[in-house]
Design an enzyme around this catalytic site. Sequence first.
Site, mmCIF file in Angstrom:
data_model
loop_
_atom_site.group_PDB
_atom_site.id
_atom_site.type_symbol
_atom_site.label_atom_id
_atom_site.label_comp_id
_atom_site.label_asym_id
_atom_site.label_seq_id
_atom_site.Cartn_x
_atom_site.Cartn_y
_atom_site.Cartn_z
ATOM 1 N N ASP A 1 -25.810 -30.952 39.531
ATOM 2 C CA ASP A 1 -26.795 -30.760 40.614
ATOM 3 C C ASP A 1 -28.135 -31.284 40.113
ATOM 4 O O ASP A 1 -28.289 -31.641 38.943
ATOM 5 C CB ASP A 1 -26.910 -29.276 40.993
ATOM 6 C CG ASP A 1 -27.858 -29.061 42.175
ATOM 7 O OD1 ASP A 1 -27.850 -29.887 43.110
ATOM 8 O OD2 ASP A 1 -28.629 -28.083 42.154
ATOM 9 N N SER A 2 -29.133 -31.302 41.018
ATOM 10 C CA SER A 2 -30.472 -31.712 40.619
ATOM 11 C C SER A 2 -31.138 -30.664 39.729
ATOM 12 O O SER A 2 -32.042 -30.991 38.970
ATOM 13 C CB SER A 2 -31.337 -31.914 41.873
ATOM 14 O OG SER A 2 -31.419 -30.701 42.600
ATOM 15 N N TYR B 1 -33.989 -33.730 44.783
ATOM 16 C CA TYR B 1 -33.218 -34.886 45.237
ATOM 17 C C TYR B 1 -33.451 -35.174 46.733
ATOM 18 O O TYR B 1 -33.235 -36.299 47.182
ATOM 19 C CB TYR B 1 -31.723 -34.630 45.022
ATOM 20 C CG TYR B 1 -31.184 -35.014 43.649
ATOM 21 C CD1 TYR B 1 -32.018 -35.430 42.617
ATOM 22 C CD2 TYR B 1 -29.817 -34.957 43.408
ATOM 23 C CE1 TYR B 1 -31.498 -35.771 41.378
ATOM 24 C CE2 TYR B 1 -29.291 -35.309 42.168
ATOM 25 C CZ TYR B 1 -30.139 -35.712 41.152
ATOM 26 O OH TYR B 1 -29.621 -36.069 39.932
ATOM 27 N N GLY B 2 -33.829 -34.137 47.460
ATOM 28 C CA GLY B 2 -33.882 -34.252 48.927
ATOM 29 C C GLY B 2 -34.806 -35.327 49.460
ATOM 30 O O GLY B 2 -34.614 -35.828 50.573
ATOM 31 N N CYS C 1 -23.873 -30.399 44.724
ATOM 32 C CA CYS C 1 -25.108 -30.865 45.338
ATOM 33 C C CYS C 1 -24.732 -31.518 46.668
ATOM 34 O O CYS C 1 -23.996 -32.512 46.692
ATOM 35 C CB CYS C 1 -25.774 -31.884 44.413
ATOM 36 S SG CYS C 1 -27.190 -32.707 45.154
ATOM 37 N N ASN C 2 -25.228 -30.933 47.751
ATOM 38 C CA ASN C 2 -24.924 -31.491 49.082
ATOM 39 C C ASN C 2 -25.548 -32.861 49.258
ATOM 40 O O ASN C 2 -25.011 -33.718 49.953
ATOM 41 C CB ASN C 2 -25.465 -30.575 50.176
ATOM 42 C CG ASN C 2 -24.684 -29.292 50.296
ATOM 43 O OD1 ASN C 2 -23.809 -29.171 51.130
ATOM 44 N ND2 ASN C 2 -25.000 -28.326 49.445
ATOM 45 N N THR C 3 -26.721 -33.068 48.654
ATOM 46 C CA THR C 3 -27.435 -34.327 48.843
ATOM 47 C C THR C 3 -26.629 -35.483 48.251
ATOM 48 O O THR C 3 -26.400 -36.506 48.907
ATOM 49 C CB THR C 3 -28.839 -34.226 48.196
ATOM 50 O OG1 THR C 3 -29.494 -33.066 48.736
ATOM 51 C CG2 THR C 3 -29.663 -35.444 48.461
ATOM 52 N N GLU D 1 -36.766 -23.441 42.710
ATOM 53 C CA GLU D 1 -36.993 -23.925 41.338
ATOM 54 C C GLU D 1 -38.134 -23.175 40.652
ATOM 55 O O GLU D 1 -38.189 -23.090 39.431
ATOM 56 C CB GLU D 1 -37.282 -25.438 41.353
ATOM 57 C CG GLU D 1 -36.040 -26.280 41.637
ATOM 58 C CD GLU D 1 -34.998 -26.260 40.496
ATOM 59 O OE1 GLU D 1 -35.399 -26.138 39.332
ATOM 60 O OE2 GLU D 1 -33.792 -26.354 40.806
ATOM 61 N N CYS E 1 -27.244 -26.716 51.307
ATOM 62 C CA CYS E 1 -27.866 -27.107 50.026
ATOM 63 C C CYS E 1 -27.582 -25.960 49.063
ATOM 64 O O CYS E 1 -27.785 -24.790 49.416
ATOM 65 C CB CYS E 1 -29.370 -27.297 50.189
ATOM 66 S SG CYS E 1 -30.269 -27.435 48.623
ATOM 67 N N THR E 2 -27.106 -26.289 47.889
ATOM 68 C CA THR E 2 -26.666 -25.231 46.979
ATOM 69 C C THR E 2 -27.811 -24.325 46.503
ATOM 70 O O THR E 2 -27.581 -23.183 46.122
ATOM 71 C CB THR E 2 -25.925 -25.835 45.769
ATOM 72 O OG1 THR E 2 -26.724 -26.881 45.193
ATOM 73 C CG2 THR E 2 -24.587 -26.419 46.185
ATOM 74 N N HIS E 3 -29.033 -24.839 46.544
ATOM 75 C CA HIS E 3 -30.169 -23.990 46.172
ATOM 76 C C HIS E 3 -30.331 -22.790 47.121
ATOM 77 O O HIS E 3 -30.845 -21.744 46.731
ATOM 78 C CB HIS E 3 -31.473 -24.795 46.205
ATOM 79 C CG HIS E 3 -31.720 -25.633 44.993
ATOM 80 N ND1 HIS E 3 -31.067 -26.807 44.756
ATOM 81 C CD2 HIS E 3 -32.590 -25.468 43.959
ATOM 82 C CE1 HIS E 3 -31.511 -27.341 43.619
ATOM 83 N NE2 HIS E 3 -32.432 -26.541 43.115
HETATM 84 N N1 DGL Z 1 -29.039 -28.547 45.489
HETATM 85 C C1 DGL Z 1 -28.964 -29.865 46.037
HETATM 86 C C2 DGL Z 1 -28.283 -29.895 47.360
HETATM 87 O O1 DGL Z 1 -27.333 -29.151 47.538
HETATM 88 C C3 DGL Z 1 -30.177 -30.748 45.839
HETATM 89 C C4 DGL Z 1 -31.452 -30.221 46.334
HETATM 90 C C5 DGL Z 1 -32.651 -31.092 45.937
HETATM 91 O O2 DGL Z 1 -32.844 -31.349 44.753
HETATM 92 O O3 DGL Z 1 -33.389 -31.470 46.854
HETATM 93 O O4 DGL Z 1 -28.605 -30.657 48.232
#
Ligand code: DGL
Length: 254
Positions: A7-8, A38-39, A69-71, A147, A179-181
């Site tokens: 993931d990011s 990453y978004g 990571c969904n992105t 974060e 998004c996993t966050h």
């Molecule tokens: N956790 C990631 C996701 O699921 C990336 C989020 C990011 O860094 O913007 O999309």
Amino acid sequence: MTIGIYDSGLGGLSVWRELRRQVSAPLIYFGDTAHLPYGDKSPDQLMDYFRASLAFLESRGCTGLVVACNTTSSVVLPRIKHLVKLPLVGMIEGAVEAASAVTKGCIGVLATQATTASGVYQRAFQDVLPHGQVFVQSAPALVPLVEEGQVSGQRARQALQSYLEPLTARGIDTLLLGCTHYSFLMELITELLDGKIQIIDPASAVAGEAKAALAGIGGQGGTTEFWVSAQPERFKATAELILQEELPPVYLKE
Ligand code: DGL
């Protein structure tokens, strides 16, 4: 088999905590914290980050990969999944399956800007639920808040209110955390939605999919090695805060 989890930053830990309950394989977690978030990155940048991260995880001995990571799953995997040699599992299939199984037909997705712009969720739900409605809302403030470890305060509450309001106004019956966050904001999201909307965190579905897809990883309780590309101490401290547990040392990938 050693399984890499990518993931990011901290978000993939939501998948990691489910995965370690379900598998006994050794795990290597890599958060590409040097390139957070990453978004807001372009498809080419995301592709470069993925390639470098994959090479690193392979060099550490990973023979299977969970793209937590969904992105990356939305933007990068459709373009290069067929070129990657090791077996891998992304977020989208498990997430769509989990949300489709419970919805009455009107789904809201909270996601990063890049995931939203990719149209991946819009298309995937269209295939599975041709008569359903899907609304995808980008939520750029949420990853930086997680974060920073700001998962319960006023800033997170206000940001979430502003992103959830357009979705609840559409009458959604199911909210997918795209998004996993966002798993780490679950308590606040649950409180704000007041029991009226089903909330789907796909982490457990994706971990189950990984267990099935990455042969020979059944059982329980393997060890995890943690790596990031910047600020390992900060990652460790915030991860321990949001997971409410101690982690082993976190190493820096130079
Ligand atoms: N956790 C990631 C996701 O699921 C990336 C989020 C990011 O860094 O913007 O999309």
